[in-house]
Structures are given as C-alpha cells and as structure tokens.
Design a protein around this motif. Structure first.
Motif, PDB file in Angstrom:
ATOM      1  N   GLY A 226       0.825  -1.198   0.000  1.00 50.36           N
ATOM      2  CA  GLY A 226       0.000   0.000   0.000  1.00 50.36           C
ATOM      3  C   GLY A 226       0.858   1.245   0.000  1.00 50.36           C
ATOM      4  O   GLY A 226       2.073   1.197   0.233  1.00 50.36           O
ATOM      5  N   ILE A 227       0.230   2.382  -0.280  1.00 49.64           N
ATOM      6  CA  ILE A 227       0.895   3.685  -0.295  1.00 49.64           C
ATOM      7  C   ILE A 227       0.056   4.655   0.516  1.00 49.64           C
ATOM      8  O   ILE A 227      -1.166   4.733   0.332  1.00 49.64           O
ATOM      9  N   THR A 228       0.698   5.393   1.413  1.00 50.49           N
ATOM     10  CA  THR A 228       0.024   6.437   2.173  1.00 50.49           C
ATOM     11  C   THR A 228       0.824   7.725   2.084  1.00 50.49           C
ATOM     12  O   THR A 228       1.978   7.733   1.668  1.00 50.49           O
ATOM     13  N   VAL A 229       0.182   8.819   2.475  1.00 53.00           N
ATOM     14  CA  VAL A 229       0.857  10.108   2.591  1.00 53.00           C
ATOM     15  C   VAL A 229       1.130  10.329   4.073  1.00 53.00           C
ATOM     16  O   VAL A 229       0.210  10.327   4.887  1.00 53.00           O
ATOM     17  N   GLU A 230       2.413  10.502   4.427  1.00 55.90           N
ATOM     18  CA  GLU A 230       2.826  10.609   5.817  1.00 55.90           C
ATOM     19  C   GLU A 230       3.631  11.889   6.049  1.00 55.90           C
ATOM     20  O   GLU A 230       4.099  12.530   5.110  1.00 55.90           O
ATOM     21  N   PRO A 231       3.814  12.261   7.320  1.00 51.26           N
ATOM     22  CA  PRO A 231       4.701  13.394   7.616  1.00 51.26           C
ATOM     23  C   PRO A 231       6.119  13.115   7.119  1.00 51.26           C
ATOM     24  O   PRO A 231       6.537  11.959   7.021  1.00 51.26           O
ATOM     25  N   ALA A 232       6.839  14.182   6.789  1.00 50.78           N
ATOM     26  CA  ALA A 232       8.217  14.033   6.292  1.00 50.78           C
ATOM     27  C   ALA A 232       9.027  13.158   7.235  1.00 50.78           C
ATOM     28  O   ALA A 232       8.974  13.315   8.446  1.00 50.78           O
ATOM     29  N   GLY A 233       9.761  12.210   6.660  1.00 54.37           N
ATOM     30  CA  GLY A 233      10.532  11.268   7.452  1.00 54.37           C
ATOM     31  C   GLY A 233       9.844   9.936   7.645  1.00 54.37           C
ATOM     32  O   GLY A 233      10.482   8.963   8.030  1.00 54.37           O
ATOM     33  N   GLY A 234       8.530   9.876   7.356  1.00 51.52           N
ATOM     34  CA  GLY A 234       7.795   8.619   7.469  1.00 51.52           C
ATOM     35  C   GLY A 234       7.259   8.364   8.855  1.00 51.52           C
ATOM     36  O   GLY A 234       7.530   9.089   9.806  1.00 51.52           O
ATOM     37  N   SER A 235       6.456   7.298   8.969  1.00 56.24           N
ATOM     38  CA  SER A 235       5.801   6.934  10.218  1.00 56.24           C
ATOM     39  C   SER A 235       5.981   5.442  10.487  1.00 56.24           C
ATOM     40  O   SER A 235       6.124   4.656   9.550  1.00 56.24           O
ATOM     41  N   PRO A 236       5.983   5.043  11.760  1.00 55.07           N
ATOM     42  CA  PRO A 236       6.085   3.611  12.074  1.00 55.07           C
ATOM     43  C   PRO A 236       4.818   2.848  11.727  1.00 55.07           C
ATOM     44  O   PRO A 236       4.853   1.638  11.551  1.00 55.07           O
ATOM     45  N   ARG A 237       3.702   3.557  11.630  1.00 59.81           N
ATOM     46  CA  ARG A 237       2.429   2.955  11.212  1.00 59.81           C
ATOM     47  C   ARG A 237       1.629   4.006  10.446  1.00 59.81           C
ATOM     48  O   ARG A 237       1.844   5.215  10.647  1.00 59.81           O
ATOM     49  N   PRO A 238       0.731   3.609   9.544  1.00 53.74           N
ATOM     50  CA  PRO A 238      -0.002   4.587   8.730  1.00 53.74           C
ATOM     51  C   PRO A 238      -0.790   5.567   9.598  1.00 53.74           C
ATOM     52  O   PRO A 238      -1.422   5.180  10.577  1.00 53.74           O
ATOM     53  N   THR A 239      -0.740   6.843   9.217  1.00 50.11           N
ATOM     54  CA  THR A 239      -1.520   7.866   9.892  1.00 50.11           C
ATOM     55  C   THR A 239      -2.703   8.329   9.045  1.00 50.11           C
ATOM     56  O   THR A 239      -3.442   9.214   9.451  1.00 50.11           O
ATOM     57  N   SER A 240      -2.840   7.742   7.864  1.00 48.19           N
ATOM     58  CA  SER A 240      -3.945   8.093   6.976  1.00 48.19           C
ATOM     59  C   SER A 240      -4.337   6.866   6.167  1.00 48.19           C
ATOM     60  O   SER A 240      -3.604   5.872   6.124  1.00 48.19           O
ATOM     61  N   ALA A 241      -5.493   6.937   5.537  1.00 53.75           N
ATOM     62  CA  ALA A 241      -5.960   5.817   4.714  1.00 53.75           C
ATOM     63  C   ALA A 241      -5.071   5.667   3.483  1.00 53.75           C
ATOM     64  O   ALA A 241      -4.557   6.663   2.947  1.00 53.75           O
ATOM     65  N   PRO A 242      -4.833   4.439   3.011  1.00 52.24           N
ATOM     66  CA  PRO A 242      -4.008   4.241   1.817  1.00 52.24           C
ATOM     67  C   PRO A 242      -4.616   4.929   0.594  1.00 52.24           C
ATOM     68  O   PRO A 242      -5.835   4.939   0.413  1.00 52.24           O
ATOM     69  N   ILE A 243      -3.760   5.522  -0.213  1.00 52.24           N
ATOM     70  CA  ILE A 243      -4.213   6.103  -1.467  1.00 52.24           C
ATOM     71  C   ILE A 243      -4.093   5.077  -2.591  1.00 52.24           C
ATOM     72  O   ILE A 243      -4.519   5.331  -3.716  1.00 52.24           O
ATOM     73  N   ALA A 244      -3.505   3.929  -2.282  1.00 57.49           N
ATOM     74  CA  ALA A 244      -3.429   2.818  -3.234  1.00 57.49           C
ATOM     75  C   ALA A 244      -3.159   1.525  -2.467  1.00 57.49           C
ATOM     76  O   ALA A 244      -2.400   1.529  -1.496  1.00 57.49           O
ATOM     77  N   LEU A 245      -3.804   0.462  -2.890  1.00 52.57           N
ATOM     78  CA  LEU A 245      -3.564  -0.886  -2.358  1.00 52.57           C
ATOM     79  C   LEU A 245      -3.465  -1.826  -3.546  1.00 52.57           C
ATOM     80  O   LEU A 245      -4.332  -1.825  -4.424  1.00 52.57           O
ATOM     81  N   MET A 246      -2.416  -2.633  -3.585  1.00 52.96           N
ATOM     82  CA  MET A 246      -2.232  -3.569  -4.683  1.00 52.96           C
ATOM     83  C   MET A 246      -1.930  -4.953  -4.115  1.00 52.96           C
ATOM     84  O   MET A 246      -0.968  -5.112  -3.354  1.00 52.96           O
ATOM     85  N   ALA A 247      -2.773  -5.904  -4.442  1.00 57.09           N
ATOM     86  CA  ALA A 247      -2.596  -7.274  -3.960  1.00 57.09           C
ATOM     87  C   ALA A 247      -1.648  -8.036  -4.868  1.00 57.09           C
ATOM     88  O   ALA A 247      -1.727  -7.924  -6.096  1.00 57.09           O
ATOM     89  N   PHE A 248      -0.725  -8.788  -4.283  1.00 59.39           N
ATOM     90  CA  PHE A 248       0.181  -9.590  -5.086  1.00 59.39           C
ATOM     91  C   PHE A 248      -0.571 -10.795  -5.659  1.00 59.39           C
ATOM     92  O   PHE A 248      -1.520 -11.294  -5.050  1.00 59.39           O
ATOM     93  N   PRO A 249      -0.148 -11.288  -6.828  1.00 61.96           N
ATOM     94  CA  PRO A 249      -0.778 -12.472  -7.409  1.00 61.96           C
ATOM     95  C   PRO A 249      -0.686 -13.658  -6.463  1.00 61.96           C
ATOM     96  O   PRO A 249       0.322 -13.834  -5.763  1.00 61.96           O
ATOM     97  N   THR A 250      -1.726 -14.448  -6.412  1.00 63.05           N
ATOM     98  CA  THR A 250      -1.753 -15.597  -5.492  1.00 63.05           C
ATOM     99  C   THR A 250      -1.314 -16.881  -6.166  1.00 63.05           C
ATOM    100  O   THR A 250      -1.157 -17.910  -5.490  1.00 63.05           O
ATOM    101  N   THR A 251      -1.139 -16.875  -7.470  1.00 64.10           N
ATOM    102  CA  THR A 251      -0.726 -18.103  -8.184  1.00 64.10           C
ATOM    103  C   THR A 251       0.466 -17.793  -9.051  1.00 64.10           C
ATOM    104  O   THR A 251       0.753 -16.649  -9.357  1.00 64.10           O
TER     105      THR A 251
END
Length: 251
Positions: A226-251
């Motif tokens: 996933g991708i989120t928008v975080e404060p500069a330097g990043g966060s140990p856990r998401p502080t906002s909802a993901p702006i993108a989620l991509m599932a890896f192929p299962t097969t």
C-alpha cells in the motif's frame, strides 16, 4: 480518437511516450478496460527488465582511477604579496623573514587540510558508488527473477504504478512515472500488507520522475502493498488511509 485507437496505446503509455492529451484519454479508457490494464502492467514490467538488463556497470579499474586522481589533486597555495626587503635596515628584513616563515607554515597547514578534505571526499564518493551499485543489483535481481510477478494499479486514481515481487529474492520493486507533488512536510510511504497489518517498506524520494524503488525489508508474508501520505521522514504505522492498495498475485 476511437476506442480501437485507444487499445493500441498500451505500449506507448507503459513507457510514458504519450503526450498530455493522449495520456488523459488513455487513462480514462483504462478505468473501463481490464485487458488494457493488464497489458500496461506487463509492458511496464518488461520495459523495466529490459532497462536493467542493458545497463552496464563501469569497470572497477575506471572507478578506482577516478577516485585516486581526485585524492591526489592539489590546490595552488594562496599568493602572498610580500614587501621588498631593504638591506640597509635589519629590523624590516627580520620582519619580512618572519612573515615569510609564517606564510609558509600557514600554506603547509592549508595544503594539509585540503589533502585531508580531498581524501575524505573521495572516500565518501567511493562509499556512495558502492552502495548505489549494490542497490541497482538488488533491483535487477528482482526484476530478472524467474518467479517475478507483476501487479499494476492506480495511485489517487490519476497515476499508474507497477509492483514486481519475487519470492525467491524475497523482495519487491515499486515503479511509477512520477507521483503528484506533495507539500514539503509530507512524503509518500510504501507498506507491505501482511494480511491487513501494514509494515513499513520505505519512502518514495520526492521530486523525481520515472522512479524505481526497492521496497525496504524482506517480502516475508506480505500479500500486497500500500501507499500512504505521511509526515516528512515517514511513520512507524499509517496515519492516513491508503491512497493505493495492490494485492500480489496468489498463483
């Protein structure tokens, strides 16, 4: 531009070769066309692999030669205008001699400082080159892995992105033509999705187009990213909802 025309633009879009009007029209078409979305993802992954496959690493001897020469370059000492000594007066002569000696000592100290600085600068450049080369090799290993699998998605419904993951390499690579600019106090952060638990996977360097980012850390149990928008330097856990989620192929 007809729908048939739009179907032919997948390859050009994948390598960011469309003009602005064509890109907008094709992206609007992508929202309605699953086959084109799949085709774009495959084209982008192939283009990335070809780029890595044709990249050439400079010979080690060339790198060492450049760094060695940089460390040996000496700067000219500062020019000092000395007053002409007058032989009929001993005191000015002694003062001039003392001034010359002091200038010589100062010049020697300055040159020593320059040599130390040049050595440290060359050492730092060498370390950066080694790290950059290792980083590029890790990206190439993921993209060229026999089990590499690709998934594509949209960030903020505007920018296409691709993720290539390899279980044998235990790593993943994120590719994008460039994400929308953020305020200076914000940054895009990548995450591994471990069955709903988001694990930090690095930051996207700001202000650069056509980015290829090696996700930080092992792929492990991740089944997506996933991708989120975080404060500069990043966060140990998401502080906002993901702006993108991509599932890896299962097969």
């Amino acid at each position: 531009m007809t729908a048939a025309d739009l179907h032919t633009l997948a390859g050009a879009y994948a390598v960011w070769a469309l003009d602005e009007d064509e890109r907008r029209a094709f992206e609007a078409h992508l929202d309605q066309c699953e086959s084109c979305r799949t085709e774009v993802g495959e084209f982008q992954a192939t283009a990335a692999r070809l780029a890595q496959a044709t990249a050439e690493t400079p010979p080690p001897a060339m790198k060492q030669q450049v760094l060695r020469r940089a460390a040996l370059v000496r700067h000219d000492p500062p020019e000092v205008q000395l007053p002409a000594p007058r032989s009929h007066r001993a005191a000015p002569v002694r003062r001039a001699q003392a001034f010359i000696l002091a200038a010589s000592v100062a010049a020697a100290a300055a040159l020593g400082g320059v040599a130390v600085w040049q050595y440290q600068d060359a050492h730092d450049a060498h370390q950066q080159a080694v790290q950059a080369e290792a980083h590029a090799q890790q990206i190439a290993a993921v993209l060229a892995a026999p089990d590499a699998r690709t998934v594509s998605g949209t960030v903020n419904d505007t920018t296409r992105a691709v993720v290539v993951e390899s279980r044998s390499q235990n790593r993943a690579v994120f590719l994008t033509p460039g994400l929308p600019a953020l305020p200076a106090d914000k940054v895009y952060q990548l995450w591994y999705d471990d069955a709903g638990t988001m694990r930090p996977a690095g930051l996207v360097p700001p202000g650069t187009a056509n980015q290829t980012v090696l996700l930080t850390g092992a792929l492990g149990p991740a089944r997506g990213m996933g991708i989120t928008v975080e404060p500069a330097g990043g966060s140990p856990r998401p502080t906002s909802a993901p702006i993108a989620l991509m599932a890896f192929p299962t097969t």
